[in-house]
Design a protein around this motif. Structure first.
Motif, PDB file in Angstrom:
ATOM      1  N   MET A   1       0.832  -1.225   0.081  1.00 59.10           N
ATOM      2  CA  MET A   1       0.044  -0.004   0.049  1.00 59.10           C
ATOM      3  C   MET A   1       0.901   1.163  -0.155  1.00 59.10           C
ATOM      4  SD  MET A   1      -2.848   1.131   2.645  1.00 59.10           S
ATOM      5  CE  MET A   1      -4.181  -0.140   2.011  1.00 59.10           C
ATOM      6  N   TYR A   3       0.849   5.497   0.348  1.00 59.67           N
ATOM      7  CA  TYR A   3      -0.092   6.757   0.605  1.00 59.67           C
ATOM      8  C   TYR A   3       0.522   7.945   0.811  1.00 59.67           C
ATOM      9  CZ  TYR A   3       1.678   5.731   5.312  1.00 59.67           C
ATOM     10  OH  TYR A   3       2.422   5.622   6.368  1.00 59.67           O
ATOM     11  N   ALA A  19      -3.040   4.188  -2.651  1.00 53.12           N
ATOM     12  CA  ALA A  19      -3.123   3.290  -3.601  1.00 53.12           C
ATOM     13  C   ALA A  19      -2.680   1.908  -3.177  1.00 53.12           C
ATOM     14  CB  ALA A  19      -2.038   3.719  -4.813  1.00 53.12           C
ATOM     15  N   LEU A  20      -3.326   0.997  -3.773  1.00 54.30           N
ATOM     16  CA  LEU A  20      -3.134  -0.555  -3.393  1.00 54.30           C
ATOM     17  C   LEU A  20      -2.515  -1.159  -4.734  1.00 54.30           C
ATOM     18  CD1 LEU A  20      -3.423  -2.567  -1.177  1.00 54.30           C
ATOM     19  CD2 LEU A  20      -5.442  -3.393  -2.523  1.00 54.30           C
ATOM     20  N   ASN A  34      -4.077  -0.028  -7.959  1.00 55.62           N
ATOM     21  CA  ASN A  34      -5.637   0.492  -7.896  1.00 55.62           C
ATOM     22  C   ASN A  34      -5.625   1.709  -7.055  1.00 55.62           C
ATOM     23  OD1 ASN A  34      -8.200   0.509  -7.813  1.00 55.62           O
ATOM     24  ND2 ASN A  34      -8.550  -1.046  -6.451  1.00 55.62           N
ATOM     25  N   ASN A  35      -6.148   2.538  -7.434  1.00 57.06           N
ATOM     26  CA  ASN A  35      -5.892   3.778  -6.858  1.00 57.06           C
ATOM     27  C   ASN A  35      -7.142   3.771  -5.958  1.00 57.06           C
ATOM     28  OD1 ASN A  35      -3.675   5.171  -7.960  1.00 57.06           O
ATOM     29  ND2 ASN A  35      -4.533   5.662  -9.537  1.00 57.06           N
ATOM     30  N   ILE A  36      -7.153   3.762  -4.606  1.00 57.78           N
ATOM     31  CA  ILE A  36      -8.246   3.686  -3.792  1.00 57.78           C
ATOM     32  C   ILE A  36      -8.751   5.189  -3.435  1.00 57.78           C
ATOM     33  CG2 ILE A  36      -9.102   3.134  -1.298  1.00 57.78           C
ATOM     34  CD1 ILE A  36      -6.835   0.957  -1.424  1.00 57.78           C
ATOM     35  N   LEU A  37      -8.079   6.103  -3.030  1.00 62.04           N
ATOM     36  CA  LEU A  37      -8.352   7.654  -2.898  1.00 62.04           C
ATOM     37  C   LEU A  37      -7.460   8.309  -3.572  1.00 62.04           C
ATOM     38  CD1 LEU A  37      -8.878   7.568   0.931  1.00 62.04           C
ATOM     39  CD2 LEU A  37     -10.588   7.372  -0.786  1.00 62.04           C
ATOM     40  N   GLN A  38      -7.842   9.309  -4.339  1.00 64.88           N
ATOM     41  CA  GLN A  38      -6.992  10.280  -4.805  1.00 64.88           C
ATOM     42  C   GLN A  38      -7.539  11.814  -4.864  1.00 64.88           C
ATOM     43  OE1 GLN A  38      -6.428   9.430  -9.160  1.00 64.88           O
ATOM     44  NE2 GLN A  38      -4.248  10.454  -9.110  1.00 64.88           N
ATOM     45  N   TYR A  40      -8.374  13.141  -1.966  1.00 63.02           N
ATOM     46  CA  TYR A  40      -9.346  13.047  -1.043  1.00 63.02           C
ATOM     47  C   TYR A  40      -9.170  14.216   0.174  1.00 63.02           C
ATOM     48  CZ  TYR A  40     -13.275  10.770   1.547  1.00 63.02           C
ATOM     49  OH  TYR A  40     -14.235  10.913   2.273  1.00 63.02           O
TER      50      TYR A  40
END
Length: 323
Positions: A1, A3, A19-20, A34-38, A40
């Motif tokens: 992960m 961040y 991102a994961l 995989n972008n979880i939050l961008q 934010y």
């Protein structure tokens, strides 16, 4: 992960990217991302300045008895470690701890040293018992930091209060537990309390004398205390300032950009933005942060709106006739 957290100080928000990734080799790019939050935005919670003991009915006397320790002797390092854990303050303590006989506290007179060179004689400071604490008047002349020796347990604690009139903020801290508060709409003349989980407490009252002297003054009443019993008064209580006048200093209101070479075009290019296109809110927040104007802007609910009264009544030249 992966961040990235950006602190939008003064705007009470964080800007977060998370991102994961799945990686099968150290030398090659990751196969899956995989972008979880961008970009934010997260609003910071309002933190309590005064919490009290983590154990609501904590008693140092009962703690000593429960651990078969004498009330008349000092703690050794292992016993002190157990006490710090019981108080819940371990992660906030500095290493090494302050020493009221060394560094900035060395050669103090009446418990005081000073980095204030312009108003030192004007600022009255009560004598402090050097067996308890040594304090340093800050370079700005509107703040103080102290190294406090906690009687009988072999621990020193550093704390500070700094009032910055030009930056419009108040900073308070005990060891690594530190907070800032805006002075915009600050309630002067009210008692404030700040603590390290009940164990060390700072209480103070700031009075604003707006028209006193060239830039105005503050009156500061400030105590620092050691508290070992939740149901009894703190002891000792050290009066650091008693009706003490602190100068605000003269602020430079004719300031240029923080970055003298700032260019909006360059800033947009560095952030991958096209010239002439609207910016999403998270880029606007980042721009305010980089310009240093975030703390001075009104909340969205308070901002002016030229489509509503009274601004919508303006004539073709942009003026409202108030007669």
């Amino acid at each position: 992960m992966e961040y990235l957290i950006k602190d939008l100080s003064g705007q009470r928000q964080y800007l977060i990217d998370i991102a994961l990734t799945v990686c099968l080799s150290d030398s090659l790019p990751c196969e899956i991302r995989n972008n979880i939050l961008q970009n934010y935005l997260v609003t910071k919670p309002v933190c309590a300045w005064y919490t009290g003991f983590s154990i609501p009915d904590f008693s140092y006397t009962l703690w000593l008895k429960s651990n078969n320790l004498s009330t008349s002797s000092s703690l050794n390092r292992n016993e002190l470690s157990f006490l710090i854990k019981a108080l819940g303050i371990s992660k906030y303590l500095k290493t090494p701890e302050c020493d009221k006989e060394k560094g900035v506290y060395r050669n103090a007179f009446n418990g005081w040293n000073s980095d204030c060179h312009h108003h030192e004689d004007f600022i009255k400071r009560p004598p402090i018992d050097k067996s308890l604490a040594t304090c340093l008047l800050s370079k700005t002349c509107s703040g103080v930091q102290c190294c406090l020796s906690v009687p009988n347990i072999g621990l020193s604690i550093e704390s500070f209060v700094e009032i910055s009139a030009c930056d419009h903020h108040l900073s308070v801290g005990i060891e690594n537990l530190q907070f800032n508060r805006s002075l915009h709409n600050y309630s002067y003349g009210q008692l404030e309390k700040f603590d390290l989980f009940g164990f060390i407490q700072i209480d103070f009252i700031i009075t604003d004398l707006k028209y006193n002297g060239d830039g105005g003054d503050y009156i500061l009443n400030l105590n620092m205390s050691v508290c070992m019993e939740s149901k009894h008064a703190c002891d000792p209580v050290i009066p650091v300032f008693v009706n003490t006048l602190l100068p605000k200093g003269l602020c430079n209101r004719n300031q240029d950009f923080k970055d003298k070479a700032f260019s909006l075009k360059t800033w947009k290019t560095e952030h991958g933005l096209s010239i002439g296109t609207p910016m999403d809110i998270y880029f606007v927040k980042q721009l305010f942060q980089d310009l240093g104007v975030g703390p001075y802007l009104l909340d969205p609910s308070e901002k002016c709106d030229w489509s509503v009264f009274p601004f919508r009544e303006a004539n073709t030249t942009g003026w409202i006739d108030g007669t």
